[in-house]
Write a protein that holds these residues in place. Structure first.
Motif, mmCIF file in Angstrom:
data_model
loop_
_atom_site.group_PDB
_atom_site.id
_atom_site.type_symbol
_atom_site.label_atom_id
_atom_site.label_comp_id
_atom_site.label_asym_id
_atom_site.label_seq_id
_atom_site.Cartn_x
_atom_site.Cartn_y
_atom_site.Cartn_z
ATOM 1 N N ASP A 242 0.838 -1.191 0.000
ATOM 2 C CA ASP A 242 0.000 0.000 0.000
ATOM 3 C C ASP A 242 0.879 1.249 0.000
ATOM 4 O O ASP A 242 2.104 1.169 -0.037
ATOM 5 C CB ASP A 242 -0.970 0.003 1.192
ATOM 6 C CG ASP A 242 -0.243 -0.077 2.532
ATOM 7 O OD1 ASP A 242 0.943 0.317 2.586
ATOM 8 O OD2 ASP A 242 -0.841 -0.541 3.516
ATOM 9 N N LYS A 243 0.242 2.413 0.063
ATOM 10 C CA LYS A 243 0.970 3.674 -0.070
ATOM 11 C C LYS A 243 1.411 4.227 1.283
ATOM 12 O O LYS A 243 1.196 5.387 1.594
ATOM 13 C CB LYS A 243 0.096 4.702 -0.808
ATOM 14 C CG LYS A 243 -0.268 4.269 -2.226
ATOM 15 C CD LYS A 243 -1.092 5.320 -2.934
ATOM 16 C CE LYS A 243 -1.423 4.885 -4.356
ATOM 17 N NZ LYS A 243 -2.234 5.875 -5.085
ATOM 18 N N SER A 245 3.920 5.650 4.224
ATOM 19 C CA SER A 245 4.987 6.646 4.119
ATOM 20 C C SER A 245 6.358 5.994 4.039
ATOM 21 O O SER A 245 7.234 6.439 3.300
ATOM 22 C CB SER A 245 4.923 7.594 5.317
ATOM 23 O OG SER A 245 5.027 6.868 6.539
ATOM 24 N N ASN A 247 7.013 3.016 2.834
ATOM 25 C CA ASN A 247 7.117 2.371 1.526
ATOM 26 C C ASN A 247 7.521 3.355 0.445
ATOM 27 O O ASN A 247 8.202 2.994 -0.507
ATOM 28 C CB ASN A 247 5.775 1.735 1.135
ATOM 29 C CG ASN A 247 5.289 0.734 2.158
ATOM 30 O OD1 ASN A 247 6.020 0.375 3.072
ATOM 31 N ND2 ASN A 247 4.066 0.285 2.003
ATOM 32 N N GLN A 248 7.054 4.602 0.583
ATOM 33 C CA GLN A 248 7.287 5.594 -0.458
ATOM 34 C C GLN A 248 8.510 6.469 -0.187
ATOM 35 O O GLN A 248 8.727 7.456 -0.886
ATOM 36 C CB GLN A 248 6.040 6.487 -0.588
ATOM 37 C CG GLN A 248 4.763 5.723 -0.895
ATOM 38 C CD GLN A 248 4.887 4.860 -2.129
ATOM 39 O OE1 GLN A 248 5.240 5.344 -3.185
ATOM 40 N NE2 GLN A 248 4.591 3.577 -1.993
ATOM 41 N N LYS A 253 12.860 3.418 -2.062
ATOM 42 C CA LYS A 253 12.672 3.393 -3.513
ATOM 43 C C LYS A 253 14.008 3.265 -4.236
ATOM 44 O O LYS A 253 14.119 2.560 -5.240
ATOM 45 C CB LYS A 253 11.951 4.669 -3.965
ATOM 46 C CG LYS A 253 10.462 4.677 -3.686
ATOM 47 C CD LYS A 253 9.836 5.929 -4.277
ATOM 48 C CE LYS A 253 8.326 5.909 -4.141
ATOM 49 N NZ LYS A 253 7.695 7.103 -4.742
ATOM 50 N N THR A 265 1.925 -0.012 -5.982
ATOM 51 C CA THR A 265 0.978 0.268 -4.904
ATOM 52 C C THR A 265 -0.431 0.105 -5.447
ATOM 53 O O THR A 265 -0.721 0.525 -6.562
ATOM 54 C CB THR A 265 1.149 1.693 -4.356
ATOM 55 O OG1 THR A 265 0.991 2.627 -5.428
ATOM 56 C CG2 THR A 265 2.528 1.867 -3.741
ATOM 57 N N GLU A 267 -4.509 0.782 -5.597
ATOM 58 C CA GLU A 267 -5.331 1.979 -5.460
ATOM 59 C C GLU A 267 -5.944 2.043 -4.065
ATOM 60 O O GLU A 267 -6.255 1.021 -3.461
ATOM 61 C CB GLU A 267 -6.456 1.980 -6.505
ATOM 62 C CG GLU A 267 -5.939 2.076 -7.939
ATOM 63 C CD GLU A 267 -7.079 2.096 -8.925
ATOM 64 O OE1 GLU A 267 -8.232 2.015 -8.479
ATOM 65 O OE2 GLU A 267 -6.810 2.189 -10.134
#
Length: 596
Positions: A242-243, A245, A247-248, A253, A265, A267
């Protein structure tokens, strides 16, 4: 019965549409009007309605049984307004009562109750619930082990205080969740990885204040690295999560890009896209954590040891008295998850590089290159030690003169990853290897190619309704143009829909103003980044610390690797790496990376 002219046939079909929208008792006058206009009897008009338009009156019991007094345009507008007010997480923010009021202020009339409108929207698949399900679910598969991994962290009900295990009871957790958890400074988070092809499960626990990129990095190293007594390991091609913080974060990355992991990710609101790991979390909670109530462990280290022992036994179908084999319709008989994972081939099993290499790629930075007129770029890969040429011919979205972002990759023959900004703000990612095959004239004989296949499913009834609403919200635009308009936040209905302006004309009652007190807010300064030392200064500091000169090979590699400078906060780590009694020459790590 004589045939009608094309003009008269079109008149009859239009009459059929008017009859469908006519209220109860309004059919006969319309038919009589048509009979007078065409100079025919009412019975003949009914016969033409049936033969030309396929219309039959039957015996209508209600005005909304098969037809309604509300026009199709009004219903479609009502549905479109509600759909356009749906948030990205699929939460509906405008309902029939509000949407109806807005449209009536803009000249549309409905004439029926809100309950009837909701029923008509459902019948015609114009309601938000139907539109959210407009695209049928597509079954997805991973063609081999380690093709796709799914990751999901969650807060665990287990926590530790003063060396003792506690488990929050469900009733306490849900009734006093914030109060109870606020008393626990370091909570226990459960990370679970799920291999899509084999359903292999890897759990890991950490005690922390919250989810962060450091814990996520440690989990990925544990899950993908080789662990004693565990069969499962290796880097996937795709990672679905999922999205969050962490992970992103840029560091994570950067690592995934270097490892060649395509991180996806799902939706917002579409958790079923990673339903495998959601179910794996439930299995860990019910099949493993339930045992902790009867045999507590003292700390997270013991918790991880117990979790790994359970996961190994579960994946291998070796839990006494329990059948944990994977059952799927396509399997002739149940199979242990580890038995399926062992079908992996040498090419499919990508071994995780050493920890130091992964840490270096987390800290690595991207560089920009301008595409030359012959659609190529040059880049000095750390492994090659020299500038190489990379052909970009045939890559969509890349043109001579464009600026592209380049990052070195771990796997492959001096491979790099290109990031190209697209018109809508999204990024195109390409993996490229250098041009090594040249013809007799010194020209690149091979060019990278991109192939893609897209199959469009047959349109469903709901998708037809969706297209009709798109026509109203974005007149004259194709399906792709509508998607582009939404991504660019183009105002629906050409900006002509007055949704709140009329509220400014509402006469409000007069209220007595209340006084309040001001709150002063302190200003915060952003922390400065680490100082960047030039390579010579950094090398002198290292030589002084380790008490010896670097070898010619070490010196050459160091100056090439840190040509752009060395962050101040990395000096201690570099000193430690050179303090071994006998420093190894730079070697090729897995995938071809030279590590210091």
């Amino acid at each position: 019965m004589a045939s009608l002219s094309p003009e008269a046939s079109e008149y009859v079909r239009d009459l059929a549409r008017r009859l469908d929208a006519a209220p109860y008792g309004g059919i006969k006058p319309l038919v009589q009007e048509a009979a007078d206009f065409l100079g025919l009897s009412s019975q003949t008009i009914y016969r033409y309605l049936k033969s030309v338009a396929g219309w039959s009156s039957g015996r209508k019991a209600r005005c909304d049984k098969g037809s309604t007094s509300v026009s199709q345009e009004a219903l479609a507008s009502l549905g479109a307004v509600q759909r356009e007010a749906v948030r990205e997480n699929n939460k509906q923010t405008m309902f029939t009562t509000t949407a109806r009021g807005v449209l009536e202020q803009n000249g549309l009339s409905f004439g029926v109750s809100n309950g009837t409108l909701n029923r008509l929207l459902r019948d015609r698949k114009l309601n938000v619930a139907a539109q959210l399900m407009a695209n049928p679910v597509q079954a997805m598969r991973a063609p081999h082990p380690n093709h796709t991994h799914q990751v999901d962290p969650s807060l665990c009900l287990v926590y530790y205080l003063k060396g003792r295990q506690y488990i929050i009871r469900d009733d306490e957790f849900y009734k006093n969740k914030l109060d109870r958890l606020a008393q626990v400074k370091f909570k226990v988070y459960r990370y679970v990885m799920y291999d899509r092809a084999t359903a292999t499960i890897v759990p890991w626990y950490v005690e922390a204040k919250g989810e962060d990129q450091s814990n996520l990095f440690r989990f990925l190293m544990f899950a993908w690295g080789q662990q004693q007594g565990r069969l499962f390991h290796g880097v996937p091609q795709f990672l679905l999560w999922d999205k969050g913080s962490a992970n992103q974060s840029a560091a994570i990355k950067s690592l995934l890009d270097a490892l060649g992991v395509n991180h996806l990710t799902h939706e917002a609101g579409n958790a079923r896209a990673k339903g495998g790991v959601e179910n794996a979390n439930n299995l860990v909670e019910t099949q493993f954590e339930s045992r902790l109530r009867f045999q507590p462990v003292d700390d997270v280290e013991q918790l991880n040891a117990a979790a790994q022992a359970w996961a190994n036994a579960y994946n291998a179908n070796m839990i006494p008295g329990q059948d944990t084999r994977l059952r799927r319709p396509g399997l002739a008989q149940p199979v242990a998850r580890y038995d399926l994972w062992q079908l992996i081939t040498v090419e499919q099993l990508r071994v995780l590089p050493p920890l130091e290499v992964c840490q270096a790629f987390m800290r690595s930075k991207e560089v920009e290159r301008q595409v030359r007129p012959d659609q190529s770029i040059t880049f000095s890969h750390p492994v090659a030690g020299r500038s190489l040429t990379y052909s970009l011919k045939g890559f969509d979205g890349i043109n001579p003169g464009d600026m592209v972002t380049v990052r070195a990759l771990v796997y492959g023959d001096n491979a790099i990853q290109l990031t190209v900004p697209r018109y809508d703000g999204e990024a195109l990612l390409y993996r490229v290897e250098p041009s090594m095959d040249f013809d007799a004239y010194g020209q690149d004989a091979n060019a990278a190619e991109i192939g893609a296949e897209y199959k469009r499913s047959a349109a469903t009834e709901t998708q037809h309704a969706s297209r009709a609403m798109d026509e109203l919200a974005y007149p004259g635009k194709s399906v792709d143009e509508v998607k582009a308009a939404r991504s660019k936040r183009v105002t629906p209905f050409e900006g002509k829909l007055d949704t709140h302006g009329y509220l400014q004309n509402v006469e409000m009652p007069t209220y007595l103003q209340r006084t309040g007190s001001e709150i002063s807010t302190p200003a915060h300064a952003a922390p400065a980044g680490p100082e960047l030392l030039d390579a010579v200064t950094a090398m002198l500091r290292i030589v002084d610390a380790i008490g010896r000169h670097l070898s010619p090979e070490e010196s050459t590699f160091f100056m090439r690797r840190y040509a752009d400078g060395v962050p101040e906060d990395q000096i201690d780590a570099l000193i430690a790496s050179y303090q071994a009694p006998e420093v190894e020459q730079p070697q090729r790590a897995a995938g071809g990376l030279r590590a210091v």
